[in-house]
Write a protein that holds these residues in place. Structure first.
Motif, PDB file in Angstrom:
ATOM      1  N   LYS A  28       0.864  -1.175   0.000  1.00  0.00           N
ATOM      2  CA  LYS A  28       0.000   0.000   0.000  1.00  0.00           C
ATOM      3  C   LYS A  28       0.905   1.231   0.000  1.00  0.00           C
ATOM      4  CE  LYS A  28      -3.918   1.882   2.592  1.00  0.00           C
ATOM      5  NZ  LYS A  28      -4.784   1.615   3.754  1.00  0.00           N
ATOM      6  N   ILE A  29       0.650   2.158  -0.906  1.00  0.00           N
ATOM      7  CA  ILE A  29       1.451   3.372  -1.017  1.00  0.00           C
ATOM      8  C   ILE A  29       0.684   4.516  -0.356  1.00  0.00           C
ATOM      9  CG2 ILE A  29       2.555   4.976  -2.616  1.00  0.00           C
ATOM     10  CD1 ILE A  29       2.461   2.691  -4.713  1.00  0.00           C
ATOM     11  N   THR A  30       1.331   5.181   0.608  1.00  0.00           N
ATOM     12  CA  THR A  30       0.662   6.264   1.336  1.00  0.00           C
ATOM     13  C   THR A  30       1.451   7.571   1.297  1.00  0.00           C
ATOM     14  OG1 THR A  30       1.667   5.525   3.397  1.00  0.00           O
ATOM     15  CG2 THR A  30      -0.564   4.693   2.899  1.00  0.00           C
ATOM     16  N   GLU A  31       2.438   7.659   0.402  1.00  0.00           N
ATOM     17  CA  GLU A  31       3.163   8.912   0.231  1.00  0.00           C
ATOM     18  C   GLU A  31       3.592   9.042  -1.226  1.00  0.00           C
ATOM     19  OE1 GLU A  31       7.594   7.478   1.641  1.00  0.00           O
ATOM     20  OE2 GLU A  31       6.234   8.350   3.110  1.00  0.00           O
ATOM     21  N   ARG A  32       3.930  10.261  -1.610  1.00  0.00           N
ATOM     22  CA  ARG A  32       4.339  10.513  -3.000  1.00  0.00           C
ATOM     23  C   ARG A  32       5.603   9.711  -3.309  1.00  0.00           C
ATOM     24  NH1 ARG A  32       4.111  15.979  -6.190  1.00  0.00           N
ATOM     25  NH2 ARG A  32       5.368  15.399  -7.991  1.00  0.00           N
ATOM     26  N   THR A  33       5.571   8.978  -4.422  1.00  0.00           N
ATOM     27  CA  THR A  33       6.699   8.148  -4.824  1.00  0.00           C
ATOM     28  C   THR A  33       6.679   7.977  -6.341  1.00  0.00           C
ATOM     29  OG1 THR A  33       7.869   6.086  -4.331  1.00  0.00           O
ATOM     30  CG2 THR A  33       5.476   5.941  -4.542  1.00  0.00           C
ATOM     31  N   HIS A  34       7.569   7.158  -6.856  1.00  0.00           N
ATOM     32  CA  HIS A  34       7.608   6.854  -8.291  1.00  0.00           C
ATOM     33  C   HIS A  34       7.495   5.348  -8.490  1.00  0.00           C
ATOM     34  CE1 HIS A  34       9.444  10.856  -8.254  1.00  0.00           C
ATOM     35  NE2 HIS A  34       8.931  10.961  -9.468  1.00  0.00           N
ATOM     36  N   VAL A  35       6.709   4.953  -9.473  1.00  0.00           N
ATOM     37  CA  VAL A  35       6.584   3.549  -9.866  1.00  0.00           C
ATOM     38  C   VAL A  35       6.790   3.509 -11.373  1.00  0.00           C
ATOM     39  CG1 VAL A  35       5.046   1.555 -10.013  1.00  0.00           C
ATOM     40  CG2 VAL A  35       4.990   3.012  -7.984  1.00  0.00           C
ATOM     41  N   ARG A  36       7.845   2.798 -11.792  1.00  0.00           N
ATOM     42  CA  ARG A  36       8.198   2.686 -13.211  1.00  0.00           C
ATOM     43  C   ARG A  36       8.293   4.050 -13.889  1.00  0.00           C
ATOM     44  NH1 ARG A  36       4.784  -0.500 -16.639  1.00  0.00           N
ATOM     45  NH2 ARG A  36       6.487  -0.254 -18.101  1.00  0.00           N
ATOM     46  N   GLY A  37       8.895   5.015 -13.206  1.00  0.00           N
ATOM     47  CA  GLY A  37       9.128   6.328 -13.795  1.00  0.00           C
ATOM     48  C   GLY A  37       7.955   7.282 -13.738  1.00  0.00           C
ATOM     49  N   ARG A  38       6.862   6.858 -13.177  1.00  0.00           N
ATOM     50  CA  ARG A  38       5.683   7.724 -13.061  1.00  0.00           C
ATOM     51  C   ARG A  38       5.503   8.162 -11.611  1.00  0.00           C
ATOM     52  NH1 ARG A  38       1.718   7.238 -17.383  1.00  0.00           N
ATOM     53  NH2 ARG A  38       2.570   5.841 -18.956  1.00  0.00           N
ATOM     54  N   THR A  39       5.112   9.417 -11.438  1.00  0.00           N
ATOM     55  CA  THR A  39       4.863   9.937 -10.102  1.00  0.00           C
ATOM     56  C   THR A  39       3.518   9.439  -9.601  1.00  0.00           C
ATOM     57  OG1 THR A  39       6.148  11.909 -10.594  1.00  0.00           O
ATOM     58  CG2 THR A  39       4.633  12.036  -8.721  1.00  0.00           C
ATOM     59  N   HIS A  55       0.980 -11.008 -15.996  1.00  0.00           N
ATOM     60  CA  HIS A  55       1.431 -11.286 -17.362  1.00  0.00           C
ATOM     61  C   HIS A  55       2.823 -10.717 -17.645  1.00  0.00           C
ATOM     62  CE1 HIS A  55       1.204 -12.052 -21.642  1.00  0.00           C
ATOM     63  NE2 HIS A  55       1.494 -10.771 -21.870  1.00  0.00           N
ATOM     64  N   SER A  56       3.027  -9.440 -17.327  1.00  0.00           N
ATOM     65  CA  SER A  56       4.284  -8.775 -17.688  1.00  0.00           C
ATOM     66  C   SER A  56       5.341  -8.833 -16.587  1.00  0.00           C
ATOM     67  CB  SER A  56       4.016  -7.309 -18.029  1.00  0.00           C
ATOM     68  OG  SER A  56       3.649  -6.589 -16.865  1.00  0.00           O
ATOM     69  N   GLY A  57       4.911  -9.045 -15.337  1.00  0.00           N
ATOM     70  CA  GLY A  57       5.849  -9.020 -14.217  1.00  0.00           C
ATOM     71  C   GLY A  57       6.237  -7.619 -13.794  1.00  0.00           C
ATOM     72  N   ARG A  58       5.647  -6.611 -14.415  1.00  0.00           N
ATOM     73  CA  ARG A  58       5.965  -5.222 -14.089  1.00  0.00           C
ATOM     74  C   ARG A  58       5.054  -4.700 -12.995  1.00  0.00           C
ATOM     75  NH1 ARG A  58       6.517  -2.799 -20.195  1.00  0.00           N
ATOM     76  NH2 ARG A  58       8.522  -3.770 -20.673  1.00  0.00           N
ATOM     77  N   ASP A  59       5.566  -3.713 -12.248  1.00  0.00           N
ATOM     78  CA  ASP A  59       4.780  -3.071 -11.201  1.00  0.00           C
ATOM     79  C   ASP A  59       3.994  -1.905 -11.774  1.00  0.00           C
ATOM     80  OD1 ASP A  59       5.798  -4.810  -9.357  1.00  0.00           O
ATOM     81  OD2 ASP A  59       7.106  -3.361  -8.369  1.00  0.00           O
ATOM     82  N   ALA A  60       2.832  -1.650 -11.185  1.00  0.00           N
ATOM     83  CA  ALA A  60       2.002  -0.499 -11.523  1.00  0.00           C
ATOM     84  C   ALA A  60       1.326  -0.037 -10.241  1.00  0.00           C
ATOM     85  CB  ALA A  60       0.952  -0.877 -12.559  1.00  0.00           C
ATOM     86  N   ALA A  61       0.898   1.212 -10.220  1.00  0.00           N
ATOM     87  CA  ALA A  61       0.165   1.743  -9.072  1.00  0.00           C
ATOM     88  C   ALA A  61      -1.269   2.003  -9.498  1.00  0.00           C
ATOM     89  CB  ALA A  61       0.811   3.027  -8.574  1.00  0.00           C
ATOM     90  N   HIS A  62      -2.209   1.596  -8.636  1.00  0.00           N
ATOM     91  CA  HIS A  62      -3.629   1.786  -8.937  1.00  0.00           C
ATOM     92  C   HIS A  62      -4.375   2.253  -7.700  1.00  0.00           C
ATOM     93  CE1 HIS A  62      -3.484   0.078 -12.931  1.00  0.00           C
ATOM     94  NE2 HIS A  62      -2.820  -0.960 -12.453  1.00  0.00           N
TER      95      HIS A  62
END
Length: 72
Positions: A28-39, A55-62
């Motif tokens: 769980k993300i509760t502060e400003r950060t970057h995931v895969r180059g996106r703020t 499928h891709s093994g990549r992280d994303a934030a939702h």
């Protein structure tokens, strides 16, 4: 509507360009950060979740409102 809560390890899905995408909650993300180059502008009042795509093994934030619990 009550905020959806997810735990590390929960299997979830979300709407994607090609239909539904599936993954596992990493944290769980509760502060400003970057995931895969996106703020990611998350806060304790407006959390987001880091998801590892099955499928891709990549992280994303939702945001929790776009996620749906799936059977493991």
């Amino acid at each position: 509507m009550a905020e959806k809560e997810f735990q590390t390890g929960d299997h979830v899905s979300w709407a994607s360009h090609g239909g539904r995408a599936y993954g596992v909650v990493k944290d769980k993300i509760t502060e400003r950060t970057h995931v895969r180059g996106r703020t990611v502008n998350a806060s304790p009042e407006d959390p987001q979740y880091r998801i590892r795509n099955d499928h891709s093994g990549r992280d994303a934030a939702h945001r929790p409102e776009v996620l749906r619990h799936e059977p493991s």
